[in-house]
Design a protein around this motif. Sequence first.
Motif, PDB file in Angstrom:
ATOM      1  N   GLU A 135      33.138 -26.017  23.171  1.00 23.37           N
ATOM      2  CA  GLU A 135      33.999 -26.293  21.561  1.00 23.37           C
ATOM      3  C   GLU A 135      32.768 -27.420  20.640  1.00 23.37           C
ATOM      4  OE1 GLU A 135      37.169 -28.264  22.350  1.00 23.37           O
ATOM      5  OE2 GLU A 135      38.604 -26.092  22.858  1.00 23.37           O
ATOM      6  N   ARG A 136      32.210 -28.264  21.302  1.00 18.27           N
ATOM      7  CA  ARG A 136      30.919 -29.452  20.227  1.00 18.27           C
ATOM      8  C   ARG A 136      29.664 -28.934  21.048  1.00 18.27           C
ATOM      9  NH1 ARG A 136      32.360 -35.319  23.299  1.00 18.27           N
ATOM     10  NH2 ARG A 136      35.041 -35.616  22.965  1.00 18.27           N
ATOM     11  N   HIS A 137      29.398 -27.800  21.567  1.00 14.49           N
ATOM     12  CA  HIS A 137      28.578 -27.845  20.678  1.00 14.49           C
ATOM     13  C   HIS A 137      28.101 -26.525  19.407  1.00 14.49           C
ATOM     14  CE1 HIS A 137      25.436 -23.512  21.631  1.00 14.49           C
ATOM     15  NE2 HIS A 137      25.029 -23.840  22.251  1.00 14.49           N
ATOM     16  N   ASP A 138      29.580 -25.422  19.690  1.00 16.11           N
ATOM     17  CA  ASP A 138      29.296 -24.463  19.046  1.00 16.11           C
ATOM     18  C   ASP A 138      29.519 -25.372  17.539  1.00 16.11           C
ATOM     19  OD1 ASP A 138      29.673 -22.257  20.523  1.00 16.11           O
ATOM     20  OD2 ASP A 138      31.652 -22.184  20.352  1.00 16.11           O
ATOM     21  N   ALA A 139      30.535 -26.203  17.262  1.00 16.40           N
ATOM     22  CA  ALA A 139      30.329 -27.365  16.145  1.00 16.40           C
ATOM     23  C   ALA A 139      28.963 -27.694  15.692  1.00 16.40           C
ATOM     24  CB  ALA A 139      31.224 -27.844  16.650  1.00 16.40           C
ATOM     25  N   ALA A 140      28.176 -28.264  17.169  1.00 19.78           N
ATOM     26  CA  ALA A 140      26.824 -29.234  16.350  1.00 19.78           C
ATOM     27  C   ALA A 140      25.699 -28.239  16.307  1.00 19.78           C
ATOM     28  CB  ALA A 140      26.556 -30.402  17.828  1.00 19.78           C
ATOM     29  N   PHE A 141      25.518 -26.478  17.005  1.00 19.71           N
ATOM     30  CA  PHE A 141      24.862 -25.501  16.041  1.00 19.71           C
ATOM     31  C   PHE A 141      25.647 -25.335  14.700  1.00 19.71           C
ATOM     32  CE2 PHE A 141      23.463 -26.082  20.156  1.00 19.71           C
ATOM     33  CZ  PHE A 141      22.430 -24.877  20.348  1.00 19.71           C
ATOM     34  N   ALA A 142      26.682 -25.253  14.351  1.00 23.85           N
ATOM     35  CA  ALA A 142      27.317 -24.291  13.079  1.00 23.85           C
ATOM     36  C   ALA A 142      26.601 -25.867  11.621  1.00 23.85           C
ATOM     37  CB  ALA A 142      28.785 -24.821  13.509  1.00 23.85           C
ATOM     38  N   ALA A 143      26.509 -27.580  12.137  1.00 17.36           N
ATOM     39  CA  ALA A 143      26.558 -27.742  11.125  1.00 17.36           C
ATOM     40  C   ALA A 143      24.891 -27.939  11.268  1.00 17.36           C
ATOM     41  CB  ALA A 143      27.599 -29.154  11.755  1.00 17.36           C
ATOM     42  N   ALA A 144      24.182 -27.892  12.476  1.00 16.52           N
ATOM     43  CA  ALA A 144      23.018 -28.236  12.229  1.00 16.52           C
ATOM     44  C   ALA A 144      22.445 -26.777  11.510  1.00 16.52           C
ATOM     45  CB  ALA A 144      22.077 -27.929  13.694  1.00 16.52           C
ATOM     46  N   SER A 145      20.887 -27.523  10.376  1.00 12.77           N
ATOM     47  CA  SER A 145      19.628 -26.664  10.108  1.00 12.77           C
ATOM     48  C   SER A 145      19.630 -25.319  10.546  1.00 12.77           C
ATOM     49  CB  SER A 145      18.727 -28.053   9.269  1.00 12.77           C
ATOM     50  OG  SER A 145      17.997 -27.779  10.304  1.00 12.77           O
ATOM     51  N   ALA A 146      19.108 -24.187  10.113  1.00  7.24           N
ATOM     52  CA  ALA A 146      18.410 -23.627  10.797  1.00  7.24           C
ATOM     53  C   ALA A 146      17.164 -23.316  11.388  1.00  7.24           C
ATOM     54  CB  ALA A 146      18.559 -22.667   9.444  1.00  7.24           C
ATOM     55  N   ALA A 147      16.255 -24.689  10.669  1.00 10.13           N
ATOM     56  CA  ALA A 147      15.328 -24.922  11.304  1.00 10.13           C
ATOM     57  C   ALA A 147      15.152 -25.597  12.839  1.00 10.13           C
ATOM     58  CB  ALA A 147      14.276 -26.381  10.464  1.00 10.13           C
ATOM     59  N   ASP A 148      16.406 -26.519  12.939  1.00  8.70           N
ATOM     60  CA  ASP A 148      16.652 -27.607  14.101  1.00  8.70           C
ATOM     61  C   ASP A 148      17.270 -26.140  15.451  1.00  8.70           C
ATOM     62  OD1 ASP A 148      15.799 -29.537  12.751  1.00  8.70           O
ATOM     63  OD2 ASP A 148      18.081 -30.751  12.649  1.00  8.70           O
ATOM     64  N   ARG A 149      18.119 -25.627  14.372  1.00  9.73           N
ATOM     65  CA  ARG A 149      18.400 -24.125  15.373  1.00  9.73           C
ATOM     66  C   ARG A 149      17.515 -23.647  16.402  1.00  9.73           C
ATOM     67  NH1 ARG A 149      22.916 -23.798  11.794  1.00  9.73           N
ATOM     68  NH2 ARG A 149      21.918 -21.986  11.239  1.00  9.73           N
ATOM     69  N   GLN A 150      16.550 -23.332  15.487  1.00 10.97           N
ATOM     70  CA  GLN A 150      15.709 -21.849  15.892  1.00 10.97           C
ATOM     71  C   GLN A 150      14.815 -23.159  16.817  1.00 10.97           C
ATOM     72  OE1 GLN A 150      13.332 -20.469  12.887  1.00 10.97           O
ATOM     73  NE2 GLN A 150      12.192 -19.586  14.050  1.00 10.97           N
TER      74      GLN A 150
END
Length: 317
Positions: free
Chosen positions: A281-296
């Motif tokens: 749950e925390r992983h999914d929430a953090a990736f959803a809130a992150a910018s596209a550049a940070d996720r990439q």
Amino acid sequence: MRISDLTIACLLLFVGAPQGARAQDFANGQPPLPPRPIPGIALPEPGPSRPAVSDDAVIAPAPNTPTAHSALPFVPFSNAREALRAWMRDSSAGDQVGAVRALEYAASQGHLTAQYKLGRMYAGGEGVPANDLKAFEYFSKIADENADAAPGTAAGRMVGSAFVALGSYFADGIRGSYVKPNPDRAFDMFNYAASYFGDPDGQYNLARLYMKGQGTARDPRQAARWMKLAAEKGHAPARAAFGEMLLRGGEGVPRQPVLGLMWLALARDGADPVRESWIIERHDAAFAAASAADRQAATALLERQQLAGSGSPTMQR
């Protein structure tokens, strides 16, 4: 620290306590002093031979008194090794009563692995009625008699795990017993498991105490240090917690969102979906809130780490 039942079975006949080099994770460059002896009551010793019990004998729960510690009647074995053979034979045959009786005998003879196995059994109610006080007493005996076991050995891993279990019991106490909540003793147990034995569960729990200021002064930097050590050993909850620390930053911990997302991704990969659903749950929430550049960037960093076979990325400067 998870030690499988198969590993325990293999070690029961052969484990010893050889001396060796101490762990590398000492907090201040010096090995910690062993915690003072843990209060408890004597574990049962072998008594005289008793008449054989009937086939319908059952394992009775311990009496509801703070210091009660009843045991199954012991059958006469010539030594602990013979009892362990009986334990494995009875376990395979489905004779749980006989198996526990044999294991209790081996434990009473000071056999480390038998004591550890019984502590786990009573803590989790595995084949016996759950009894936290009995588990506490077995783990206490292990800690009191084996605090200098060599880190990195089979014995050292079990003793470190016993210290972690004691830390949890001291943190929460055992209702209706003499074991009361004691944050200072919990800190002692987790600190010794973490620093002397390098136990990742101990390091994770020690970090949590530093985060909350329980049993010690609150120290976010020390919390991050111990959490990182556990994370580098593949401890999924520590990886998730350390990732969140890097995402937030502050209080002496540098904010590194890309690295934080990567640690959360590593945590998610190693999480038990039933027992550790909070990590997902925390992983999914953090990736959803992150910018596209940070996720990439985090995904690319994760792939590089996986290809290199390392879960211990270097902190960015």
